[in-house]
Scaffold this motif. Sequence first.
Motif, short mmCIF file in Angstrom:
data_model
loop_
_atom_site.label_atom_id
_atom_site.label_comp_id
_atom_site.label_asym_id
_atom_site.label_seq_id
_atom_site.Cartn_x
_atom_site.Cartn_y
_atom_site.Cartn_z
N PHE A 67 0.85 -1.20 0.00
CA PHE A 67 0.00 0.00 0.00
C PHE A 67 0.88 1.24 0.00
N CYS A 68 0.32 2.33 -0.52
CA CYS A 68 1.03 3.60 -0.59
C CYS A 68 0.74 4.39 0.69
N PHE A 69 1.78 4.85 1.34
CA PHE A 69 1.66 5.57 2.60
C PHE A 69 1.18 6.99 2.33
N ARG A 70 -0.01 7.33 2.87
CA ARG A 70 -0.61 8.66 2.66
C ARG A 70 -0.91 9.29 4.02
N PRO A 71 0.04 9.97 4.63
CA PRO A 71 -0.13 10.49 6.00
C PRO A 71 -1.03 11.71 6.11
N ARG A 72 -1.46 12.30 4.98
CA ARG A 72 -2.31 13.49 5.07
C ARG A 72 -3.74 13.16 5.47
N GLN A 103 -6.02 9.22 6.74
CA GLN A 103 -5.71 7.94 7.36
C GLN A 103 -4.68 7.27 6.48
N PHE A 104 -3.49 7.03 7.03
CA PHE A 104 -2.35 6.67 6.18
C PHE A 104 -2.56 5.38 5.41
N PHE A 105 -3.50 4.54 5.87
CA PHE A 105 -3.76 3.28 5.19
C PHE A 105 -5.21 3.23 4.75
#
Length: 281
Positions: free
Chosen positions: A110-115, A117-119
């Motif tokens: 999965f691609c980490f998206r912290p802006r 919910q990161f998952f």
Amino acid sequence: MSNNKQYQYPKRLPSHSQQGAVLIVVLLFLVLIILAGAIAVKRSTTDLRLATSDQINTLLLQSADNAHQNIEQSINGSSDTDIYNAMLSSTGPFGHFILNPDSSEHEYVFCFRPRGQFFNINKTTISIPGGGNVLGSSNGYCDPALPDDYVSKRNASMTQVNISLTPNSASNEAFGSYTIGQDSSEVSSQAFMFDINSTAILPAYAGSATAAADCLKKTSKYESVADKNETIAGCMAQAGVPSTALYEMANVENQSQRTRCVELGKTSSGKSIDLLCSLIP
């Protein structure tokens, strides 16, 4: 009687000889100045490259480490949070392996998206050895063309997380996955060892626009390929894409030691009868 004396006067060099000597001296000074300037410019360029390289390495390391910290906090935090349930659900990066006995060879991406919910459970890919996948053909891979896949709005770096079960080896402790104090015939809780690989990249510095995207679709499991260039890290190095791969081994235990109790009924006075309790599967 007068004495006539002849005096010797120094001879003067021709004017053209004097001008030639000055020209040679000036040229020598010019050559020295040019050499000094070239050395200074080269040194400044080298220092600038070193400073830029150090900044890139720091940024990539922070991006990869940020993913690991978020994963650790989600697992070690409260079990009532949405991210905890998502991570340990049957379609989550850890629950998929814990609850699915046929998942030992899978790789969860999965691609980490912290802006946010990161998952995102709807944006994942579960791949199998030799190519192919069992979920999400390309949903889990980071895409440099998508602004939402970057760690920040600056669109500088992005981080992709690959999770798989740690392969068995002779160095692994026998029954190491069993909870201490439990009989092997009645195991109610089991620990799982995971390999977590976070790969942070700077797509803007890639030689080709598609090089980074193609490399991210490769595996992070070195033991599953014969050529290291078929892994994410090897592909990035060969393609000249600035990247940092951060590896972590995590021990995650399922929550089957928790119990769920059901009331068998109540007496006429309203008092509860004994509860029937069982382990949560």
